[in-house]
Design a protein around this motif. Structure first.
Motif, PDB file in Angstrom:
ATOM      1  N   ILE A  91       0.909  13.078 -15.938  1.00  0.00           N
ATOM      2  CA  ILE A  91       0.961  12.011 -16.870  1.00  0.00           C
ATOM      3  C   ILE A  91       0.721  10.554 -16.556  1.00  0.00           C
ATOM      4  N   ALA A  92       1.728  10.146 -15.644  1.00  0.00           N
ATOM      5  CA  ALA A  92       1.693   8.919 -15.115  1.00  0.00           C
ATOM      6  C   ALA A  92       0.089   8.513 -14.447  1.00  0.00           C
ATOM      7  N   LYS A  93      -0.272   9.437 -13.669  1.00  0.00           N
ATOM      8  CA  LYS A  93      -1.390   9.012 -12.888  1.00  0.00           C
ATOM      9  C   LYS A  93      -2.438   8.829 -13.992  1.00  0.00           C
ATOM     10  N   ARG A  94      -2.740   9.926 -14.858  1.00  0.00           N
ATOM     11  CA  ARG A  94      -3.708   9.541 -16.129  1.00  0.00           C
ATOM     12  C   ARG A  94      -3.639   8.291 -16.700  1.00  0.00           C
ATOM     13  N   TRP A  95      -2.444   8.019 -17.052  1.00  0.00           N
ATOM     14  CA  TRP A  95      -2.200   6.617 -17.971  1.00  0.00           C
ATOM     15  C   TRP A  95      -2.552   5.663 -16.932  1.00  0.00           C
ATOM     16  N   ILE A  96      -2.082   5.639 -15.610  1.00  0.00           N
ATOM     17  CA  ILE A  96      -2.581   4.489 -14.596  1.00  0.00           C
ATOM     18  C   ILE A  96      -4.161   4.211 -14.651  1.00  0.00           C
ATOM     19  N   GLY A 103       9.231  10.307  -7.426  1.00  0.00           N
ATOM     20  CA  GLY A 103       7.578  10.389  -7.438  1.00  0.00           C
ATOM     21  C   GLY A 103       7.017   9.364  -8.475  1.00  0.00           C
ATOM     22  N   LEU A 104       7.577   8.934  -9.345  1.00  0.00           N
ATOM     23  CA  LEU A 104       7.108   7.764 -10.291  1.00  0.00           C
ATOM     24  C   LEU A 104       7.205   6.389  -9.318  1.00  0.00           C
ATOM     25  N   PHE A 105       8.344   6.310  -8.639  1.00  0.00           N
ATOM     26  CA  PHE A 105       8.543   5.047  -7.906  1.00  0.00           C
ATOM     27  C   PHE A 105       7.435   5.036  -6.548  1.00  0.00           C
ATOM     28  N   ASP A 106       7.243   6.417  -6.085  1.00  0.00           N
ATOM     29  CA  ASP A 106       6.130   6.309  -5.220  1.00  0.00           C
ATOM     30  C   ASP A 106       4.920   5.905  -5.667  1.00  0.00           C
ATOM     31  N   LEU A 107       4.549   6.392  -6.665  1.00  0.00           N
ATOM     32  CA  LEU A 107       3.180   6.331  -7.283  1.00  0.00           C
ATOM     33  C   LEU A 107       2.915   4.752  -7.869  1.00  0.00           C
ATOM     34  N   GLY A 108       4.157   4.326  -8.270  1.00  0.00           N
ATOM     35  CA  GLY A 108       4.303   2.979  -8.924  1.00  0.00           C
ATOM     36  C   GLY A 108       3.993   1.776  -7.482  1.00  0.00           C
ATOM     37  N   LYS A 109       4.494   2.284  -6.218  1.00  0.00           N
ATOM     38  CA  LYS A 109       4.124   1.486  -5.148  1.00  0.00           C
ATOM     39  C   LYS A 109       2.754   1.569  -4.648  1.00  0.00           C
ATOM     40  N   THR A 116       0.099   2.102  -6.406  1.00  0.00           N
ATOM     41  CA  THR A 116      -0.757   1.850  -7.630  1.00  0.00           C
ATOM     42  C   THR A 116      -0.335   0.407  -7.905  1.00  0.00           C
ATOM     43  N   GLU A 117       0.634  -0.199  -7.351  1.00  0.00           N
ATOM     44  CA  GLU A 117       1.211  -1.326  -7.753  1.00  0.00           C
ATOM     45  C   GLU A 117       1.273  -1.423  -9.321  1.00  0.00           C
ATOM     46  N   THR A 118       2.054  -0.537  -9.799  1.00  0.00           N
ATOM     47  CA  THR A 118       2.444  -0.287 -11.251  1.00  0.00           C
ATOM     48  C   THR A 118       4.117  -0.333 -11.210  1.00  0.00           C
ATOM     49  N   VAL A 119       4.522  -1.235 -11.950  1.00  0.00           N
ATOM     50  CA  VAL A 119       6.027  -1.490 -12.186  1.00  0.00           C
ATOM     51  C   VAL A 119       6.396  -0.066 -12.706  1.00  0.00           C
ATOM     52  N   THR A 120       7.623   0.487 -12.113  1.00  0.00           N
ATOM     53  CA  THR A 120       8.442   1.514 -12.583  1.00  0.00           C
ATOM     54  C   THR A 120       9.920   1.286 -12.935  1.00  0.00           C
ATOM     55  N   ILE A 121      10.535   1.880 -13.818  1.00  0.00           N
ATOM     56  CA  ILE A 121      11.882   1.422 -13.959  1.00  0.00           C
ATOM     57  C   ILE A 121      12.378   3.165 -14.467  1.00  0.00           C
ATOM     58  N   ALA A 122      13.283   3.459 -13.692  1.00  0.00           N
ATOM     59  CA  ALA A 122      14.208   4.596 -14.278  1.00  0.00           C
ATOM     60  C   ALA A 122      15.478   4.119 -14.745  1.00  0.00           C
ATOM     61  N   ALA A 123      15.945   4.439 -15.998  1.00  0.00           N
ATOM     62  CA  ALA A 123      16.817   4.035 -16.666  1.00  0.00           C
ATOM     63  C   ALA A 123      17.978   5.092 -16.603  1.00  0.00           C
ATOM     64  N   SER A 124      17.707   6.266 -16.540  1.00  0.00           N
ATOM     65  CA  SER A 124      18.346   7.575 -16.598  1.00  0.00           C
ATOM     66  C   SER A 124      18.754   8.309 -15.408  1.00  0.00           C
TER      67      SER A 124
END
Length: 140
Positions: free
Chosen positions: A89-94, A113-119, A121-129
């Motif tokens: 989902i995140a990859k498609r969104w980006i 995985g989202l943090f790694d994808l963010g790095k 693709t230079e996309t900011v990721t925040i994990a609140a939970s």
């Protein structure tokens, strides 16, 4: 701090710091796109899910719905506690939707995985939970 207070605070901090509008290809779309990928109906849905989406909506409203002259758009999806689904989902969104900021990824595996994808693709990721020392170490 409750989820309804934490998510708007994180989002407001990210938006006011300008990190959600840093120079990257998606900046050419004329809007700021935020994606909340969360467990909407499973065991972690009380930690994130619909509450995270509602909190993000409240933060966007509190921020006036815009950054400068760019409107803020919110996307949300249930990743069913499956890391591969969440990352897909995140990859498609980006790639297709120009997402500038991704929030949540309730479990540690998906958040990592989202943090790694963010790095990548230079996309900011925040994990609140999610809670894992890996999020503050090797995946940071």
């Amino acid at each position: 701090m409750s989820k309804t207070k934490l998510m708007p605070a994180l989002l407001a901090a990210a938006l006011s710091a300008g990190i959600a509008v840093q120079a990257k290809p998606s900046d050419t779309d004329g809007k700021v796109v935020i994606g909340v990928v969360a467990d909407m109906g499973g065991v972690y849905s009380a930690l994130s899910g619909p509450g995270s989406v509602a909190a993000a909506k409240m933060a966007i409203e509190d921020f006036g719905g815009k950054i400068g002259d760019k409107p803020i758009e919110l996307l949300s999806a249930d990743y069913q506690l499956k890391a591969d689904v969440g990352l897909g989902i995140a990859k498609r969104w980006i790639e297709s939707d120009g997402v500038d900021l991704i929030l949540e990824g309730t479990d540690s595996a998906t958040a990592s995985g989202l943090f790694d994808l963010g790095k990548q693709t230079e996309t900011v990721t925040i994990a609140a939970s999610a809670a894992s020392t890996a999020l503050h170490n090797e995946h940071c």
